[in-house]
Design a protein around this motif. Structure first.
Motif, PDB file in Angstrom:
ATOM      1  N   MET A 124       0.915  -1.231  -0.116  1.00 15.89           N
ATOM      2  CA  MET A 124      -0.111   0.059   0.096  1.00 15.89           C
ATOM      3  C   MET A 124       0.746   1.131  -0.130  1.00 15.89           C
ATOM      4  N   ASP A 125       0.401   2.177  -0.765  1.00 20.44           N
ATOM      5  CA  ASP A 125       1.103   3.606  -0.943  1.00 20.44           C
ATOM      6  C   ASP A 125       0.827   4.434   0.228  1.00 20.44           C
ATOM      7  N   GLY A 126       1.660   5.494   0.442  1.00 20.53           N
ATOM      8  CA  GLY A 126       1.445   6.203   1.700  1.00 20.53           C
ATOM      9  C   GLY A 126       0.845   7.607   1.071  1.00 20.53           C
ATOM     10  N   ASP A 127       0.502   7.633  -0.216  1.00 16.73           N
ATOM     11  CA  ASP A 127      -0.217   8.950  -0.616  1.00 16.73           C
ATOM     12  C   ASP A 127      -1.697   8.971  -0.831  1.00 16.73           C
ATOM     13  N   LEU A 128      -2.404   7.969  -0.150  1.00 16.66           N
ATOM     14  CA  LEU A 128      -3.748   7.991  -0.162  1.00 16.66           C
ATOM     15  C   LEU A 128      -4.612   9.182   0.303  1.00 16.66           C
ATOM     16  N   ARG A 163      -6.080  -3.439   3.440  1.00 18.26           N
ATOM     17  CA  ARG A 163      -5.839  -3.509   1.996  1.00 18.26           C
ATOM     18  C   ARG A 163      -6.990  -3.462   0.881  1.00 18.26           C
ATOM     19  N   LEU A 164      -8.141  -4.041   1.292  1.00 20.77           N
ATOM     20  CA  LEU A 164      -9.222  -4.114   0.491  1.00 20.77           C
ATOM     21  C   LEU A 164      -9.954  -2.816   0.539  1.00 20.77           C
ATOM     22  N   VAL A 165      -9.998  -2.122   1.679  1.00 23.84           N
ATOM     23  CA  VAL A 165     -10.524  -0.580   1.853  1.00 23.84           C
ATOM     24  C   VAL A 165      -9.564   0.263   0.815  1.00 23.84           C
ATOM     25  N   HIS A 166      -8.149   0.089   1.227  1.00 25.89           N
ATOM     26  CA  HIS A 166      -7.136   0.729   0.439  1.00 25.89           C
ATOM     27  C   HIS A 166      -7.665   0.749  -1.077  1.00 25.89           C
ATOM     28  N   ALA A 167      -7.602  -0.409  -1.541  1.00 26.16           N
ATOM     29  CA  ALA A 167      -8.033  -0.494  -2.883  1.00 26.16           C
ATOM     30  C   ALA A 167      -9.360   0.010  -3.530  1.00 26.16           C
ATOM     31  N   ARG A 168     -10.413  -0.178  -2.742  1.00 21.81           N
ATOM     32  CA  ARG A 168     -11.618   0.251  -3.187  1.00 21.81           C
ATOM     33  C   ARG A 168     -11.647   2.043  -3.301  1.00 21.81           C
ATOM     34  N   VAL A 169     -10.933   2.538  -2.176  1.00 17.91           N
ATOM     35  CA  VAL A 169     -10.794   4.014  -2.367  1.00 17.91           C
ATOM     36  C   VAL A 169      -9.934   4.460  -3.620  1.00 17.91           C
ATOM     37  N   ALA A 170      -8.717   3.670  -3.439  1.00 14.08           N
ATOM     38  CA  ALA A 170      -8.052   4.072  -4.761  1.00 14.08           C
ATOM     39  C   ALA A 170      -8.751   4.006  -6.189  1.00 14.08           C
TER      40      ALA A 170
END
Length: 60
Positions: free
Chosen positions: A1-5, A45-52
Motif C-alpha cells: 500500500m502506498d502512503g499517498d492515499l 488492503r481491500l479498503v485501500h483498493a476500494r478508495v484508490a
C-alpha cells in the motif's frame, strides 16, 4: 500500500467540493473514514483498493 492515499483524497475533496464525511459515506460507508486517516488510521488492503479505485474512476 502506498502512503499517498490521504493526500490524494484531500486533493479530490477540494477539487470536487465534497466533505470528508460525505466521501467516507459514499466510498466505504464510514463517515469517519477521512478523519480517522488524518489521525493516523491505516486502512486494510481491500479498503485501500476500494478508495484508490474510486479516486481513479472519478479522475483523481
Amino acid at each position: 500500500m502506498d502512503g499517498d492515499l490521504l493526500p490524494r483524497i484531500e486533493a479530490f475533496l477540494v477539487r470536487v467540493g465534497l466533505s470528508a464525511t460525505r466521501f467516507g459515506r459514499i466510498v466505504v460507508h464510514d463517515p469517519r473514514f477521512v478523519f480517522d486517516l488524518r489521525a493516523g488510521r491505516r486502512p486494510r488492503r481491500l479498503v485501500h483498493a476500494r478508495v484508490a479505485a474510486y479516486l481513479v474512476e472519478h479522475g483523481a
